[in-house]
Motif scaffolding. Structure first.
Motif, PDB file in Angstrom:
ATOM      1  N   SER A   1       0.846  -1.189   0.000  1.00  0.00           N
ATOM      2  CA  SER A   1       0.000   0.000   0.000  1.00  0.00           C
ATOM      3  C   SER A   1       0.884   1.242   0.000  1.00  0.00           C
ATOM      4  CB  SER A   1      -0.927   0.023   1.221  1.00  0.00           C
ATOM      5  OG  SER A   1      -0.182   0.175   2.419  1.00  0.00           O
TER       6      SER A   1
ATOM      7  N   ASP B   1       1.378   3.620   2.126  1.00  0.00           N
ATOM      8  CA  ASP B   1       2.129   3.891   3.347  1.00  0.00           C
ATOM      9  C   ASP B   1       2.469   2.634   4.148  1.00  0.00           C
ATOM     10  OD1 ASP B   1      -0.370   3.193   4.219  1.00  0.00           O
ATOM     11  OD2 ASP B   1      -0.859   5.143   5.075  1.00  0.00           O
ATOM     12  N   GLY B   2       2.164   1.461   3.602  1.00  0.00           N
ATOM     13  CA  GLY B   2       2.467   0.219   4.302  1.00  0.00           C
ATOM     14  C   GLY B   2       1.398  -0.221   5.274  1.00  0.00           C
ATOM     15  N   ARG B   3       0.381   0.597   5.446  1.00  0.00           N
ATOM     16  CA  ARG B   3      -0.687   0.237   6.374  1.00  0.00           C
ATOM     17  C   ARG B   3      -1.705  -0.681   5.704  1.00  0.00           C
ATOM     18  NH1 ARG B   3      -3.067   5.501   9.139  1.00  0.00           N
ATOM     19  NH2 ARG B   3      -3.487   5.972   6.954  1.00  0.00           N
ATOM     20  N   ALA B   4      -2.494  -1.365   6.526  1.00  0.00           N
ATOM     21  CA  ALA B   4      -3.550  -2.229   6.011  1.00  0.00           C
ATOM     22  C   ALA B   4      -4.577  -1.384   5.257  1.00  0.00           C
ATOM     23  CB  ALA B   4      -4.215  -2.987   7.152  1.00  0.00           C
TER      24      ALA B   4
ATOM     25  N   MET C   1      -3.850  -6.911   4.619  1.00  0.00           N
ATOM     26  CA  MET C   1      -2.622  -6.496   5.260  1.00  0.00           C
ATOM     27  C   MET C   1      -1.548  -6.247   4.199  1.00  0.00           C
ATOM     28  SD  MET C   1      -3.657  -6.450   8.310  1.00  0.00           S
ATOM     29  CE  MET C   1      -2.085  -6.028   9.084  1.00  0.00           C
TER      30      MET C   1
ATOM     31  N   PRO D   1       5.369  -0.432   2.563  1.00  0.00           N
ATOM     32  CA  PRO D   1       4.993   0.732   1.762  1.00  0.00           C
ATOM     33  C   PRO D   1       5.666   0.667   0.402  1.00  0.00           C
ATOM     34  CG  PRO D   1       6.630   1.345   3.393  1.00  0.00           C
ATOM     35  CD  PRO D   1       6.265  -0.076   3.690  1.00  0.00           C
TER      36      PRO D   1
ATOM     37  N   THR E   1      -9.407   7.292   1.630  1.00  0.00           N
ATOM     38  CA  THR E   1      -8.865   6.029   2.118  1.00  0.00           C
ATOM     39  C   THR E   1      -7.685   5.643   1.253  1.00  0.00           C
ATOM     40  OG1 THR E   1     -10.429   4.833   0.730  1.00  0.00           O
ATOM     41  CG2 THR E   1     -11.066   5.207   3.012  1.00  0.00           C
TER      42      THR E   1
END
Length: 316
Positions: A29, A31-34, A44, A48, A304
């Motif tokens: 993703s 930013d590396g977030r779920a 998951m 990033p 989102t």
């Protein structure tokens, strides 16, 4: 989510059927977030995008609110991957992101039928088609939903043979692998629940003439009916007069453009055949319970992060 799963599962079953690791896939993703899907399910991310090395294939997965995001970081990363030689794919509304990055110029593309009008308004120079999927050299795009299954089955067939593609398809109780040229939407008469070719022809004519609406005389003449006969046909099978149905089609298109494009509200009205801004606002409010400007503000509040999926091992 259906599109994402429909893309991944054929790869898993291809590995299973052959006993080999033909494909692997990874989730990243911005930013590396779920990343949470609209149905509440969470994917998951492994890292990033800034920390991802060179990849053979990168697929952008996007859904609603695709134009409510800041795409600049993802666009820069995609351009870097393209320079490194990655094949690039876009699922559902993912082509918006690729196009904004300047990576679809000169390529055939497709995306979900509901998003096509907004895409064509934003990128008139790109050849966007209402097909299930498109494969054009190092780019592949898909309209979303279960069409992702057909896309992946086609790619499996190209790389590893039609026999394997058929075996994978059979595992999903998918008895016919659809071709790229098949249309996304069901015929107009089936959409309104009436098997009537004249009715279907008129509805399709309405859908093709949203920006410059036709009059009742023109619609009736195209169907070879009198205005009274056409009105009776619509009241019997659709439950409303033809011009009311036509107005609702234009308003639905306006809502799609408000949700999936950055066009000014007035230009959205013009693109849907409303030359008067007050009339557009009143008609929109009567149909959806709020004015078009509020629709646009509500969309702007949906911020989102994108999910990116990179299935490695695909060879086009």
């Amino acid at each position: 989510m259906l599109c994402l799963v429909s893309a991944i599962e054929p790869l898993r079953v291809a590995n299973q059927q052959t006993g080999k690791v033909l494909y692997s896939w990874h989730f990243y993703s911005r930013d590396g977030r779920a990343v949470e899907a609209s149905n509440g399910m969470v994917i998951m991310a492994e890292a990033p995008i800034a920390e991802v090395g060179a990849l053979p294939v990168v697929v952008v997965v996007a859904g609603f609110h695709v134009n409510s995001q800041d795409n600049s970081q993802i666009a820069s990363w995609l351009r870097r991957e393209a320079i490194r030689g990655a094949d690039l794919g876009g699922l559902d509304t993912g082509p918006f992101v690729l196009a904004e990055a300047g990576l679809l110029s000169g390529y055939r593309v497709t995306l979900h039928w509901e998003a096509l009008p907004a895409f064509r308004e934003a990128f008139p120079e790109i050849d966007a088609r209402e097909t299930l999927f498109e494969i054009d050299r190092s780019r592949f795009t898909c309209s979303g939903g279960t069409a992702a299954l057909d896309l992946m089955l086609h790619l499996i067939g190209l790389s590893h043979g039609e026999a394997l593609a058929r075996r994978v398809s059979e595992q999903f109780i998918h008895d016919q692998i659809r071709t790229a040229k098949e249309q996304q939407r069901m015929p107009a008469d089936r959409r309104v629940g009436a098997q009537n070719q004249r009715l279907a022809a008129v509805i399709e004519l309405m859908e093709e003439n949203i920006e410059d609406p036709l009059g009742l005389d023109e619609l009736a003449g195209h169907a070879g009916l009198s205005k009274r006969q056409l009105s009776r046909l619509f009241r019997t099978h659709v439950g409303e007069p033809p011009l009311r149905h036509y107005l609702n089609l234009r308003l639905e298109r306006a809502r799609q453009l408000l949700r999936q494009s950055r066009m000014p509200v007035f230009e959205v009205g013009l693109a849907c055949g409303f030359t008067s801004a007050p009339y557009f606002s009143r008609a929109y409010h009567a149909r959806f319970g709020h004015p078009p400007l509020r629709e646009r503000r509500q969309e702007a509040s949906h911020l989102t992060p994108y999910g990116l999926v990179s299935p490695t091992g695909l060879e086009l």
